[in-house]
Motif scaffolding. Structure first.
Motif, PDB file in Angstrom:
ATOM      1  N   PRO A  55      57.713  69.584  53.031  1.00  0.00           N
ATOM      2  CA  PRO A  55      57.620  70.715  52.105  1.00  0.00           C
ATOM      3  C   PRO A  55      57.312  72.007  52.863  1.00  0.00           C
ATOM      4  O   PRO A  55      56.669  72.002  53.918  1.00  0.00           O
ATOM      5  CB  PRO A  55      56.452  70.335  51.185  1.00  0.00           C
ATOM      6  N   TYR A  56      57.779  73.105  52.310  1.00  0.00           N
ATOM      7  CA  TYR A  56      57.407  74.404  52.853  1.00  0.00           C
ATOM      8  C   TYR A  56      55.934  74.689  52.532  1.00  0.00           C
ATOM      9  O   TYR A  56      55.403  74.186  51.535  1.00  0.00           O
ATOM     10  CB  TYR A  56      58.291  75.505  52.264  1.00  0.00           C
TER      11      TYR A  56
ATOM     12  N   SER B 180      68.185  79.074  40.814  1.00  0.00           N
ATOM     13  CA  SER B 180      69.028  78.552  41.897  1.00  0.00           C
ATOM     14  C   SER B 180      70.064  77.538  41.444  1.00  0.00           C
ATOM     15  O   SER B 180      71.013  77.253  42.173  1.00  0.00           O
ATOM     16  CB  SER B 180      68.146  77.906  42.965  1.00  0.00           C
ATOM     17  N   GLY B 181      69.858  76.948  40.274  1.00  0.00           N
ATOM     18  CA  GLY B 181      70.741  75.884  39.817  1.00  0.00           C
ATOM     19  C   GLY B 181      70.231  74.504  40.140  1.00  0.00           C
ATOM     20  O   GLY B 181      70.743  73.509  39.635  1.00  0.00           O
ATOM     21  N   GLY B 182      69.222  74.416  40.994  1.00  0.00           N
ATOM     22  CA  GLY B 182      68.657  73.125  41.391  1.00  0.00           C
ATOM     23  C   GLY B 182      67.488  73.348  42.315  1.00  0.00           C
ATOM     24  O   GLY B 182      66.650  74.212  42.076  1.00  0.00           O
ATOM     25  N   GLY B 183      67.455  72.585  43.402  1.00  0.00           N
ATOM     26  CA  GLY B 183      66.389  72.730  44.391  1.00  0.00           C
ATOM     27  C   GLY B 183      66.969  72.893  45.776  1.00  0.00           C
ATOM     28  O   GLY B 183      68.048  73.469  45.962  1.00  0.00           O
ATOM     29  N   HIS B 184      66.265  72.377  46.778  1.00  0.00           N
ATOM     30  CA  HIS B 184      66.751  72.489  48.154  1.00  0.00           C
ATOM     31  C   HIS B 184      68.069  71.754  48.349  1.00  0.00           C
ATOM     32  O   HIS B 184      68.873  72.133  49.210  1.00  0.00           O
ATOM     33  CB  HIS B 184      65.702  71.948  49.122  1.00  0.00           C
TER      34      HIS B 184
ATOM     35  N   GLY C   7      56.273  66.105  42.589  1.00  0.00           N
ATOM     36  CA  GLY C   7      55.700  66.979  41.575  1.00  0.00           C
ATOM     37  C   GLY C   7      55.236  68.333  42.093  1.00  0.00           C
ATOM     38  O   GLY C   7      54.387  68.973  41.469  1.00  0.00           O
ATOM     39  N   LEU C   8      55.793  68.783  43.199  1.00  0.00           N
ATOM     40  CA  LEU C   8      55.383  70.077  43.753  1.00  0.00           C
ATOM     41  C   LEU C   8      56.018  71.249  43.015  1.00  0.00           C
ATOM     42  O   LEU C   8      55.521  72.364  43.081  1.00  0.00           O
ATOM     43  CB  LEU C   8      55.756  70.147  45.239  1.00  0.00           C
TER      44      LEU C   8
ATOM     45  N   THR D 277      60.184  66.048  50.879  1.00  0.00           N
ATOM     46  CA  THR D 277      58.729  65.895  50.782  1.00  0.00           C
ATOM     47  C   THR D 277      58.216  64.845  51.764  1.00  0.00           C
ATOM     48  O   THR D 277      57.269  64.115  51.473  1.00  0.00           O
ATOM     49  CB  THR D 277      58.315  65.507  49.350  1.00  0.00           C
ATOM     50  N   VAL D 278      58.821  64.766  52.953  1.00  0.00           N
ATOM     51  CA  VAL D 278      58.351  63.819  53.964  1.00  0.00           C
ATOM     52  C   VAL D 278      57.373  64.525  54.901  1.00  0.00           C
ATOM     53  O   VAL D 278      57.230  65.748  54.889  1.00  0.00           O
ATOM     54  CB  VAL D 278      59.521  63.224  54.777  1.00  0.00           C
ATOM     55  N   ASP D 279      56.706  63.750  55.743  1.00  0.00           N
ATOM     56  CA  ASP D 279      55.855  64.313  56.783  1.00  0.00           C
ATOM     57  C   ASP D 279      56.719  65.011  57.828  1.00  0.00           C
ATOM     58  O   ASP D 279      57.858  64.614  58.075  1.00  0.00           O
ATOM     59  CB  ASP D 279      55.039  63.194  57.444  1.00  0.00           C
ATOM     60  N   LYS D 280      56.174  66.040  58.459  1.00  0.00           N
ATOM     61  CA  LYS D 280      56.968  66.808  59.420  1.00  0.00           C
ATOM     62  C   LYS D 280      57.470  65.955  60.578  1.00  0.00           C
ATOM     63  O   LYS D 280      58.508  66.265  61.185  1.00  0.00           O
ATOM     64  CB  LYS D 280      56.158  67.990  59.950  1.00  0.00           C
TER      65      LYS D 280
END
Length: 327
Positions: free
Chosen positions: A158-159, A178-182, A213-214, A240-243
């Protein structure tokens, strides 16, 4: 058209390096006006980039007699309205990707283009970048034999603004904008390029969910797709994974090898066959949209053809709508 005199509507971050300066660096092209709702920011952009005029009203820029082509670099919720107004003023439009929030909006843009005879272009600039043209070249010359399968994996953390007690997610994860997400922001580039290489995708389906749920938009998508040629593909996108799990890898699997490349983060292309592994290092140019902008200018001058237009640009939205079960 002889000299293409551009006006930018929405001079945000994407225009600072990726696109904005390129309009003045392409032959027979110049940037003559910019617009942003915050007039102070529009003025600041104009002064920093040496642009003669600035506006805080989109219609003022569209109706400026010196502007004869319009680059729409706003969030997608404004693309349809602005593109139609510019075309009705007789001015070709170059639209940031994705072309709009959904396929229906894209269709209305293209219908207006056909009605007015004013062309539409979409900022799928990978169709003109040497890195991606090298991937296409390897496929076209059958460096890996006959292509069987395409496998996309994109997973990012996540940012920072999306997490924590003071989280303020940006517009890209607000579907009404945006029409959606990333997925909509990034996969649009991927599907556009894959169709550029392999032709139309005939079937596409998938599952889109919000797990963490962010924010409201989906944060994980899985998909299967089939090209008209019979090539199959699958993809997974998770934001939404770990970096340490961050990954951007696409593989093209052929009868005699595979090509591995990155859509967003790396400049190496790996060609693996029975003869070994060959690595091609192809950096991006300073202004990544400049090669495509150059081709658009050539088309507007009657000297060439852009590989990205309204019809090709709408395809990415249609595919994403099908995968996220919106169509």
């Amino acid at each position: 058209m002889d000299q293409i005199k551009w006006g930018i509507i929405g001079c945000g971050n994407v225009t600072e390096i990726k696109s904005g300066p390129a309009f003045a660096k392409v032959p027979n092209s110049s940037l003559v006006a910019v617009m942003r709702r915050d007039g102070a920011l529009a003025k600041d952009y104009a002064e920093r980039h040496g642009v003669p005029k600035w506006y805080d009203d989109a219609d003022a820029l569209i109706n400026d007699p010196e502007v004869n082509a319009v680059y729409i670099a706003t969030p997608p919720d404004a693309h349809e309205s602005l593109a139609i107004r510019a075309m009705q003023a007789g001015k070709p439009v170059y639209i940031e990707k994705p072309m709009a929030r959904n396929a229906a909006e894209c269709d209305r843009i293209n219908a207006e283009s056909k009605r007015t005879g004013v062309p539409v272009f979409v900022a799928y600039y990978r169709r003109a970048l040497d890195y991606f043209l090298k991937v296409k070249e390897l496929v076209d010359k059958k460096a890996i034999g006959d292509v069987r399968f395409v496998d996309i994996c994109l997973q990012w953390q996540p940012y920072e603004e999306e997490i924590g007690p003071d989280a303020r997610p940006r517009w890209r994860v607000k579907p009404e904008i945006s029409g959606g997400g990333h997925f909509h922001d990034l996969a649009s580039h991927q599907f556009d390029f894959l169709e550029f290489v392999f032709g139309p995708i005939r079937h596409a389906s998938g599952i889109a969910r919000n797990q963490a749920g962010l924010y409201e938009a989906d944060d994980i998508v899985v998909a299967n797709f089939e090209f008209e040629s019979g090539i199959l593909g699958k993809g997974s996108w998770c934001f939404t994974v770990d970096k340490d799990q961050r990954e951007d890898q696409t593989q093209i699997i052929g009868s005699n090898g595979r090509i591995t490349f990155s859509f967003f983060e790396k400049f190496d292309i790996h060609l693996e066959t029975s003869e070994g592994i060959e690595v091609f290092h192809v950096p991006y140019p300073q202004h990544v949209q400049q090669p495509l902008i150059s081709l658009i200018v050539q088309e507007l001058r009657g000297e060439g053809r852009s590989p990205s237009d309204g019809d090709t640009g709408a395809r990415a939205n249609l595919i994403m709508d099908r995968i996220t079960q919106r169509q």
